[in-house]
Motif scaffolding. Structure first.
Motif, short mmCIF file in Angstrom:
data_model
loop_
_atom_site.label_atom_id
_atom_site.label_comp_id
_atom_site.label_asym_id
_atom_site.label_seq_id
_atom_site.Cartn_x
_atom_site.Cartn_y
_atom_site.Cartn_z
N ALA A 59 24.14 38.18 58.44
CA ALA A 59 25.40 38.83 58.81
C ALA A 59 26.57 37.86 58.67
N LEU A 60 26.37 36.61 59.06
CA LEU A 60 27.44 35.61 58.94
C LEU A 60 27.76 35.32 57.48
N VAL A 61 26.75 35.25 56.63
CA VAL A 61 26.99 35.01 55.20
C VAL A 61 27.75 36.19 54.59
N ALA A 62 27.36 37.41 54.94
CA ALA A 62 28.06 38.59 54.42
C ALA A 62 29.51 38.61 54.89
N LEU A 63 29.73 38.26 56.14
CA LEU A 63 31.10 38.22 56.68
C LEU A 63 31.92 37.15 55.96
N ALA A 64 31.33 35.98 55.74
CA ALA A 64 32.06 34.90 55.05
C ALA A 64 32.39 35.29 53.62
N LEU A 65 31.46 35.93 52.92
CA LEU A 65 31.74 36.37 51.56
C LEU A 65 32.83 37.43 51.52
N THR A 66 32.85 38.30 52.50
CA THR A 66 33.88 39.34 52.56
C THR A 66 35.25 38.73 52.84
N VAL A 67 35.30 37.82 53.79
CA VAL A 67 36.59 37.24 54.19
C VAL A 67 37.12 36.27 53.13
N PHE A 68 36.26 35.35 52.69
CA PHE A 68 36.73 34.31 51.78
C PHE A 68 36.60 34.67 50.31
N GLY A 69 35.80 35.64 49.96
CA GLY A 69 35.61 36.01 48.56
C GLY A 69 36.50 37.14 48.12
N GLY A 70 37.24 37.77 49.01
CA GLY A 70 38.07 38.92 48.67
C GLY A 70 39.32 38.59 47.89
N GLY A 71 39.81 37.36 47.94
CA GLY A 71 41.05 37.00 47.26
C GLY A 71 40.91 36.87 45.76
N ASP A 72 39.71 36.71 45.23
CA ASP A 72 39.51 36.52 43.80
C ASP A 72 39.63 37.83 43.02
N ALA A 73 39.49 38.98 43.65
CA ALA A 73 39.52 40.25 42.93
C ALA A 73 40.89 40.49 42.30
N ALA A 74 41.96 40.07 42.92
CA ALA A 74 43.30 40.28 42.37
C ALA A 74 43.51 39.42 41.12
N ALA A 75 42.89 38.25 41.06
CA ALA A 75 43.05 37.38 39.90
C ALA A 75 42.30 37.93 38.69
N VAL A 76 41.19 38.66 38.92
CA VAL A 76 40.40 39.20 37.82
C VAL A 76 41.02 40.48 37.28
N THR A 77 41.62 41.30 38.13
CA THR A 77 42.20 42.57 37.72
C THR A 77 43.46 42.32 36.90
N PRO A 78 43.50 42.81 35.64
CA PRO A 78 44.69 42.59 34.82
C PRO A 78 45.86 43.43 35.32
N ALA A 79 47.08 42.93 35.07
CA ALA A 79 48.29 43.65 35.47
C ALA A 79 48.48 44.87 34.57
N ALA A 80 48.86 45.99 35.17
CA ALA A 80 49.05 47.22 34.40
C ALA A 80 50.38 47.17 33.65
N ASP A 81 50.35 47.55 32.37
CA ASP A 81 51.54 47.59 31.53
C ASP A 81 52.16 48.98 31.57
N HIS A 82 51.32 50.01 31.41
CA HIS A 82 51.78 51.40 31.47
C HIS A 82 50.58 52.29 31.79
N ALA A 83 50.82 53.58 31.92
CA ALA A 83 49.76 54.54 32.24
C ALA A 83 49.67 55.58 31.13
N THR A 84 48.50 56.19 30.99
CA THR A 84 48.30 57.26 30.02
C THR A 84 47.39 58.31 30.66
#
Length: 135
Positions: A59-84
């Motif tokens: 449970a502690l490992v899962a909590l640590a991964l959730t808290v400290f690993g959540g910030g990397d998702a924004a760096a992987v997701t590319p910025a949107a240019d437009h929508a279709t």
């Protein structure tokens, strides 16, 4: 008194081998006469302590991964240019080739999936997709 009586010199009677004794019946209390056992303190076995320790650690490992690993998702997701908007009969591969012409098709499909959090390549008509900037 005679000397034989005073010194108990009379021979002891010989034991005659007889039948073995039969087991005797013993009364066992029933109903309200049965004493209730007193419960002692609860004790946890070694396996129980190990199970509790491993559960808490997981449970502690899962909590640590959730808290400290959540910030990397924004760096992987590319910025949107437009929508279709997806037209009837269109596939994600066709949209990727049309919207991101300078990018290889497999990479363009992966970028669109990441930008829209799509678990698969299935899209339906009328769905709005964010198209990331070509990199």
């Amino acid at each position: 008194m005679s000397a034989a009586v005073a010194w108990d010199l009379t021979p002891a009677p010989a034991r005659v081998p007889g039948r073995p004794s039969r087991p005797r019946l013993v009364l066992v209390p029933t109903g309200d006469a049965v004493p209730t056992p007193v419960a002692g303190p609860l004790r946890i076995t070694r396996a129980g302590r190990l199970a509790i320790t491993l559960t808490v650690a997981a449970a502690l490992v899962a909590l640590a991964l959730t808290v400290f690993g959540g910030g990397d998702a924004a760096a992987v997701t590319p910025a949107a240019d437009h929508a279709t908007t997806v037209q009837a009969g269109q596939t994600l591969s066709q949209i990727a080739v049309e919207q991101l012409p300078g990018v290889p098709m497999s990479e363009a499909v992966a970028q669109i999936q990441l930008a829209n959090n799509l678990p698969s390549t299935h899209v339906h008509a009328g769905q709005t997709l964010l198209i990331p900037a070509a990199s």
